[in-house]
Design an enzyme around this catalytic site. Structure first.
Site, PDB file in Angstrom:
ATOM      1  N   ASP A 133       2.649   5.515  -6.699  1.00 21.81           N
ATOM      2  CA  ASP A 133       3.885   5.453  -5.928  1.00 21.81           C
ATOM      3  C   ASP A 133       5.131   5.389  -6.794  1.00 21.81           C
ATOM      4  OD1 ASP A 133       2.799   5.547  -3.351  1.00 21.81           O
ATOM      5  OD2 ASP A 133       2.145   3.478  -3.549  1.00 21.81           O
ATOM      6  N   HIS A 159      -2.026  -2.611  -9.575  1.00 18.98           N
ATOM      7  CA  HIS A 159      -3.033  -2.036  -8.696  1.00 18.98           C
ATOM      8  C   HIS A 159      -4.249  -2.933  -8.698  1.00 18.98           C
ATOM      9  CE1 HIS A 159      -5.822   0.817  -6.895  1.00 18.98           C
ATOM     10  NE2 HIS A 159      -4.746   1.422  -6.441  1.00 18.98           N
ATOM     11  N   HIS A 167       0.882  -1.195   0.000  1.00 20.16           N
ATOM     12  CA  HIS A 167       0.000   0.000   0.000  1.00 20.16           C
ATOM     13  C   HIS A 167       0.910   1.233   0.000  1.00 20.16           C
ATOM     14  CE1 HIS A 167      -3.512   2.354   0.640  1.00 20.16           C
ATOM     15  NE2 HIS A 167      -3.856   1.995   1.858  1.00 20.16           N
TER      16      HIS A 167
END
Ligand code: CMC
Length: 431
Positions: free
Chosen positions: A367, A310, A269
């Site tokens: 990210d 994802h 995460h």
């Protein structure tokens, strides 16, 4: 919600079949959902580890279309918000459902600005941590402890208490985040400055020192603001679901947000932004990319390309697109040559053309580029996930408030039990 009906036929152990009608609800966007709540009364549960097919709640805050790469906050596309709004305005939108007018915006910003200071006793609380503690560990502890300092905003049945708690959390997170960093490097904590905007104030508390006035680059402050905004909310992700689950037991908001911070920390995460930069450092040179891509594809190797893939986005992550553009802009404006960016771009190119990544629909996520931009802004790697937590606080609070302000029951999933059936206890001498 309009209702249609789905029919479910469940084979029984006595070879008969049980037919059950289940209501189907239509949202304003997204797939219809089948309401399975009444299955339990019929002696059955659904089985969905990882909640890949489960809508855990009804929400009006954020919508994601993973196939099309769409992210909307209260209906507004993330690209438009990133371009035309700012973090605190987006906070208002997430919390209240509408964009503020000029007066509402001024009042909201004033309110947040006037809650940035933390109780003086919290400063001494930090001394209980080791100096080398990871800032996320400190965040979990200090944010959870806020309920011990702010009793007057923990009555969750009172909308005013909930509002004050929301302001406190959004306003104090950057202060606590910066304190976590200052503590780890042995520098004095910096008090917030209310003449600075949210992001500039955060940079002042991170990088300022009491010996000289802080000089904040508007380019860096704007980039920081955009990073907070891009992380503001993402519907029912692991940390937000954690906040909702913790909140469903009627725990106080500070404890719930601390639970969210803990869930965010993992590398699957929010911890991925830190892991991306560590991975790029480890790759070290463009010539080694193939080796790492091969490792990521090897079923017997636990290594994954951090910043790729994802659960929901199966086309592209719209936040990654904005983040990539922002990374290019910031690096150009600050005149920074980052070898990691070159490696990242090449890695992206190779992975996007590789059948393994194409077939599994693995694209760079938010990210992947946020690590590079944060590094360029001078943020130490250990603070990356903390910054994600600061930005995401409003999302956590908005979802918690939506749940507590509406009707909800304690979250209590069931299980498929595959352990022993009942058996008699055997005394230790007979084992
Ligand atoms: N590198 C290599 N293979 C991957 C990757 C990756 N980054 N991500 C998924 N896969 C493979 C995985 O091995 C699996 O293969 P198979 O079907 O052969 O078993 C397949 O793709 C599906 O993966 P999954 O783990 O079942 O997918 P998930 O939806 O459960 O996990 C994820 C999603 C984000 C945890 C995962 O893609 C991952 O670990 N990515 C790297 C960590 C990362 O970047 N996390 C940040 C997520 S975005 C920001 C946020 O929300 O916090």
């Amino acid at each position: 919600m309009t209702s249609k009906t789905a029919k479910l036929s469940i084979p029984q152990r006595d070879n008969t079949t049980m037919d059950i009608d289940l209501p189907v609800y239509e949202g304003s966007e997204g797939p219809d959902v089948v309401d399975v709540a009444k299955l339990t009364a019929q002696g059955h549960f659904t089985f969905d580890p990882g909640f890949t097919s489960t809508a855990s709640c009804e929400s009006k805050i954020t919508y994601i279309d993973g196939e099309k790469g769409i992210l909307l906050h209260r209906g507004y596309p993330i690209e438009q918000l990133a371009e035309q709004s700012d973090y605190l305005e987006t906070c208002y939108l997430l919390l209240n459902g509408e964009l503020p007018n000029a007066d509402q915006k001024r009042e909201f910003v004033d309110m947040v600005t006037n809650h940035t200071m933390v109780h003086e006793q919290i400063r001494t609380f930090f001394n209980g941590f080791r100096r080398d503690a990871h800032p996320m560990a400190i965040m979990c502890g200090v944010v959870g402890a806020l309920s011990a300092f702010y009793h007057d905003s923990t009555d969750i049945s009172d909308p005013y208490h909930r509002e004050v708690a929301a302001f406190r959390l959004i306003a104090k997170m950057p202060t606590i985040a910066a304190m976590s960093y200052k503590f780890s490097i042995g520098q004095p904590f910096m008090y917030p400055r209310n003449d600075l905007d949210y992001s500039a104030n955060f940079l002042h508390m991170m990088f300022g020192n009491p010996c000289e006035p802080s000089v904040i680059s508007p380019t860096i402050a704007r980039a920081m603001d955009r990073i907070f905004l891009l992380h503001a909310d993402h519907e029912q992700n692991a940390s937000t679901s954690t906040v909702r689950l913790a909140g469903s037991s009627q725990a106080n908001p500070f404890a719930c947000i601390a639970a969210g911070i803990a869930a965010l920390w993992g590398p699957s995460h929010g911890g991925a932004n830190e892991a991306v930069v560590k991975m790029l450092d480890e790759i070290g040179d463009v010539s080694r990319i193939d080796e790492f891509v091969a490792k990521a594809k090897d079923k017997n190797d636990p290594f994954r390309l951090m910043g790729f893939g994802h659960r929901v986005y199966k086309n592209f992550d719209p936040r990654a697109k904005v983040m990539k553009q922002a990374a290019d802009e910031v690096l150009a404006e600050l005149g920074i040559q980052d070898e990691n960016l070159e490696i990242a771009k090449r890695l992206e190119e190779i992975a996007l053309n590789d059948p393994y990544f194409i077939e599994k629909k693995l694209y760079p996520n938010v990210d992947f580029y946020s690590g590079i931009i944060l590094k360029a802004l001078g943020i130490p790697t250990s603070m990356f996930t903390v910054i994600f937590a600061v930005g995401r606080t409003v999302g956590w609070v908005a979802h918690w408030n939506e749940m507590i302000g509406g009707s909800y029951r304690i979250g209590r999933p069931r299980q498929l039990y595959t352990g022993y059936s009942a058996r008699d206890f055997v005394s230790v001498e007979d084992r």
